[in-house]
Scaffold this motif. Sequence first.
Motif, PDB file in Angstrom:
ATOM      1  N   GLU A 139       0.839  -1.154   0.001  1.00 53.82           N
ATOM      2  CA  GLU A 139      -0.034   0.345   0.099  1.00 53.82           C
ATOM      3  C   GLU A 139       0.756   1.361  -0.116  1.00 53.82           C
ATOM      4  N   LEU A 140       0.400   2.227  -0.850  1.00 60.71           N
ATOM      5  CA  LEU A 140       1.400   3.450  -1.071  1.00 60.71           C
ATOM      6  C   LEU A 140       0.840   4.636   0.019  1.00 60.71           C
ATOM      7  N   ASP A 141       1.728   4.976   0.698  1.00 56.65           N
ATOM      8  CA  ASP A 141       1.326   5.924   1.878  1.00 56.65           C
ATOM      9  C   ASP A 141       1.251   7.318   1.222  1.00 56.65           C
ATOM     10  N   MET A 142       0.188   8.021   0.786  1.00 53.08           N
ATOM     11  CA  MET A 142       0.366   9.480   0.276  1.00 53.08           C
ATOM     12  C   MET A 142       0.547  10.502   1.130  1.00 53.08           C
ATOM     13  N   SER A 143       0.618  10.182   2.332  1.00 53.31           N
ATOM     14  CA  SER A 143       0.481  11.380   3.509  1.00 53.31           C
ATOM     15  C   SER A 143       2.041  12.091   3.478  1.00 53.31           C
ATOM     16  N   ASN A 144       3.163  11.639   3.173  1.00 60.87           N
ATOM     17  CA  ASN A 144       4.288  11.879   3.303  1.00 60.87           C
ATOM     18  C   ASN A 144       4.862  12.463   1.887  1.00 60.87           C
ATOM     19  N   PHE A 145       4.065  12.815   1.127  1.00 63.83           N
ATOM     20  CA  PHE A 145       4.473  13.462  -0.286  1.00 63.83           C
ATOM     21  C   PHE A 145       4.319  14.967  -0.105  1.00 63.83           C
ATOM     22  N   ASP A 146       5.012  15.705  -0.838  1.00 63.24           N
ATOM     23  CA  ASP A 146       5.045  17.186  -0.820  1.00 63.24           C
ATOM     24  C   ASP A 146       4.039  17.924  -1.891  1.00 63.24           C
ATOM     25  N   PHE A 147       3.449  17.169  -2.902  1.00 64.19           N
ATOM     26  CA  PHE A 147       2.199  17.455  -3.417  1.00 64.19           C
ATOM     27  C   PHE A 147       1.404  16.361  -3.520  1.00 64.19           C
ATOM     28  N   LYS A 148       0.220  16.873  -3.965  1.00 62.47           N
ATOM     29  CA  LYS A 148      -0.812  15.703  -4.195  1.00 62.47           C
ATOM     30  C   LYS A 148      -1.163  15.390  -5.636  1.00 62.47           C
ATOM     31  N   PHE A 149      -1.144  14.187  -5.826  1.00 62.60           N
ATOM     32  CA  PHE A 149      -1.601  13.328  -7.054  1.00 62.60           C
ATOM     33  C   PHE A 149      -2.340  12.282  -6.988  1.00 62.60           C
ATOM     34  N   THR A 150      -3.063  12.211  -8.030  1.00 62.01           N
ATOM     35  CA  THR A 150      -3.765  10.878  -8.211  1.00 62.01           C
ATOM     36  C   THR A 150      -3.027   9.853  -8.648  1.00 62.01           C
ATOM     37  N   VAL A 151      -2.902   8.627  -7.658  1.00 57.32           N
ATOM     38  CA  VAL A 151      -2.238   7.304  -7.946  1.00 57.32           C
ATOM     39  C   VAL A 151      -3.094   6.373  -8.892  1.00 57.32           C
ATOM     40  N   THR A 152      -2.811   6.268 -10.340  1.00 59.70           N
ATOM     41  CA  THR A 152      -3.589   5.480 -11.316  1.00 59.70           C
ATOM     42  C   THR A 152      -2.684   4.110 -11.390  1.00 59.70           C
ATOM     43  N   ALA A 153      -3.334   3.384 -12.136  1.00 59.97           N
ATOM     44  CA  ALA A 153      -2.812   1.945 -12.681  1.00 59.97           C
ATOM     45  C   ALA A 153      -1.255   2.195 -13.339  1.00 59.97           C
ATOM     46  N   PRO A 195       8.190  21.707  -4.809  1.00 52.76           N
ATOM     47  CA  PRO A 195       8.235  20.628  -4.218  1.00 52.76           C
ATOM     48  C   PRO A 195       9.547  19.816  -4.160  1.00 52.76           C
ATOM     49  N   LYS A 196      10.225  19.634  -2.915  1.00 53.83           N
ATOM     50  CA  LYS A 196      11.391  18.698  -2.984  1.00 53.83           C
ATOM     51  C   LYS A 196      11.405  17.508  -3.610  1.00 53.83           C
ATOM     52  N   ASP A 197      10.153  16.883  -3.552  1.00 54.05           N
ATOM     53  CA  ASP A 197      10.081  15.367  -4.208  1.00 54.05           C
ATOM     54  C   ASP A 197      10.226  15.407  -5.561  1.00 54.05           C
ATOM     55  N   LEU A 198      10.118  16.747  -6.354  1.00 55.67           N
ATOM     56  CA  LEU A 198      10.465  16.702  -7.754  1.00 55.67           C
ATOM     57  C   LEU A 198      11.716  16.737  -8.105  1.00 55.67           C
ATOM     58  N   ILE A 199      12.632  16.531  -7.181  1.00 57.06           N
ATOM     59  CA  ILE A 199      14.136  16.534  -7.536  1.00 57.06           C
ATOM     60  C   ILE A 199      14.406  15.240  -8.461  1.00 57.06           C
ATOM     61  N   TRP A 200      13.577  14.061  -7.859  1.00 56.08           N
ATOM     62  CA  TRP A 200      13.370  12.611  -8.421  1.00 56.08           C
ATOM     63  C   TRP A 200      13.128  12.754 -10.093  1.00 56.08           C
ATOM     64  N   LEU A 201      12.606  13.902 -10.512  1.00 57.39           N
ATOM     65  CA  LEU A 201      12.408  14.137 -11.993  1.00 57.39           C
ATOM     66  C   LEU A 201      13.871  13.844 -12.582  1.00 57.39           C
ATOM     67  N   ALA A 202      15.067  13.940 -11.884  1.00 54.18           N
ATOM     68  CA  ALA A 202      16.531  13.951 -12.554  1.00 54.18           C
ATOM     69  C   ALA A 202      16.694  12.559 -12.534  1.00 54.18           C
ATOM     70  N   GLN A 203      15.808  11.646 -11.920  1.00 52.96           N
ATOM     71  CA  GLN A 203      16.265  10.016 -12.101  1.00 52.96           C
ATOM     72  C   GLN A 203      15.560   9.775 -13.387  1.00 52.96           C
ATOM     73  N   VAL A 204      14.468  10.294 -13.645  1.00 48.99           N
ATOM     74  CA  VAL A 204      14.050   9.724 -15.133  1.00 48.99           C
ATOM     75  C   VAL A 204      14.608  10.447 -16.288  1.00 48.99           C
ATOM     76  N   GLU A 205      15.270  11.756 -16.046  1.00 42.02           N
ATOM     77  CA  GLU A 205      15.895  12.423 -17.028  1.00 42.02           C
ATOM     78  C   GLU A 205      17.021  11.839 -17.564  1.00 42.02           C
ATOM     79  N   SER A 206      18.022  11.609 -16.508  1.00 32.09           N
ATOM     80  CA  SER A 206      19.497  11.408 -16.770  1.00 32.09           C
ATOM     81  C   SER A 206      20.072  10.157 -15.538  1.00 32.09           C
TER      82      SER A 206
END
Length: 441
Positions: A139-153, A195-206
């Motif tokens: 189960e994914l705990d959404m309470s500790n994320f810096d921004f809200k989003f919908t978890v989809t399939a 949001p600091k969580d968005l630093i992980w965009l770098a994982q997908v980029e490079s």
Amino acid sequence: MTSYISLWRASAFCVLTACGASVTLAQSPVPTTIAPTSSPGRTLIATAERHYRQGEEAFRNGNFEAAQRCFAAAKSVLEQAPEQLRAEQDVQAYAFELQGRIELLQTGLRQSALVASGSYRDELAALDVSRISTRPTSELDMSNFDFKFTVTAQVYQFMNFYTVGRGRATMERGLVRSGRYREMAERIFAEEGVPKDLIWLAQVESVWQPRALSFAKARGIWQFIPGTGARFGLRQDAYMDERVAPEASTRAAARYLKFLHNYFAGDWLLAMAAYNCGERNVERAIERCGYADFWELHQRALLPRETQNYVPAILAVIAIAKNQKQYGFDVTPEPPMRYDTFPLDTPTSLAVAAEALQMPISELSTLNPELHRGLAPTGFNLKIPAGTRERFAVAYAALTPQDRLGSAPATPTLAEGRSVAQPRYTTRNARTTGRRYRTRY
């Protein structure tokens, strides 16, 4: 007498598969087969060969950035040797053979680096996760994320791809390498209001590789194409490319994401989509759809295939990165980069600076990857190992401007010869696109 060159040419070739790329590798000759005429010459060759072998091993393990550093160190050992040693016949033969082996690997290094890091974003366009399970492993705990989003399939599919699928090795490499830049990136994103969580965009980029290069000529951790890099103030000219400077490019990425967030009326998912394919492409998709909602655009396939994969991939990476042990990752991140900066008042060769710091030039180059020519222009804030600033200042002051150049020609100051425009993003440019359309919230 058999030469190093003939040994190299007669050596067997093998094919190494690294991260999906087939690369031709030459087997290395044994450096002690032919002894140089002097003991210092033997030591010189053995030292250079040790660096090369370390680089070859790093290559086999998929650590292409480390491999390039080792190869640079091997060449540096020979280049910085006294002239008398460099003139010895066997040292010259070995230097020629070493250069050939390194050049032979360059194509393989570029191909493998693209597959393993620089063009992971390129691969998203062809990646099909439709057959991957949508069932969450936990189960994914959404309470500790810096921004809200919908978890989809789609998010769960990418989470499974990164934890039990082909993407696991890439995820693990990124978790390790991110340690070098994560602290810096979180600080800058917080300062810029992203949001600091968005630093992980770098994982997908490079996969957090500063020298990553995509087929679209996007470079650096944040994969800026030339135009967008210039738009957000990153210098690109014959002397440096700030798209590969970790701190400068991170600041630009945070500002670009914030600009896109404002452009799309506070929607971070649309901002991420636009980071990948451009704000106009996302805006046109919204106009066709009628909803300013990423998942609606995704469902109707109104965005490029790469972008449709890009956003859920980032969300999956964030979820895993914030709960690593829960998803089976137990890695030790690389230590954060620590350095001091020293403003240069004349053009300075990196080789000269490295000698003053008593460190390998390859390590100094790693701290300053944006410099093209191993030459820092006037006004450049040279990054040097933490704790060495005072010692370097003394050594630097003792050098004349000509000495600081070494054998390199002079270069313009930071204020001269700029080939990029100043930042053009302003609050006047930001549109409230989402307010013109229906939303799903």
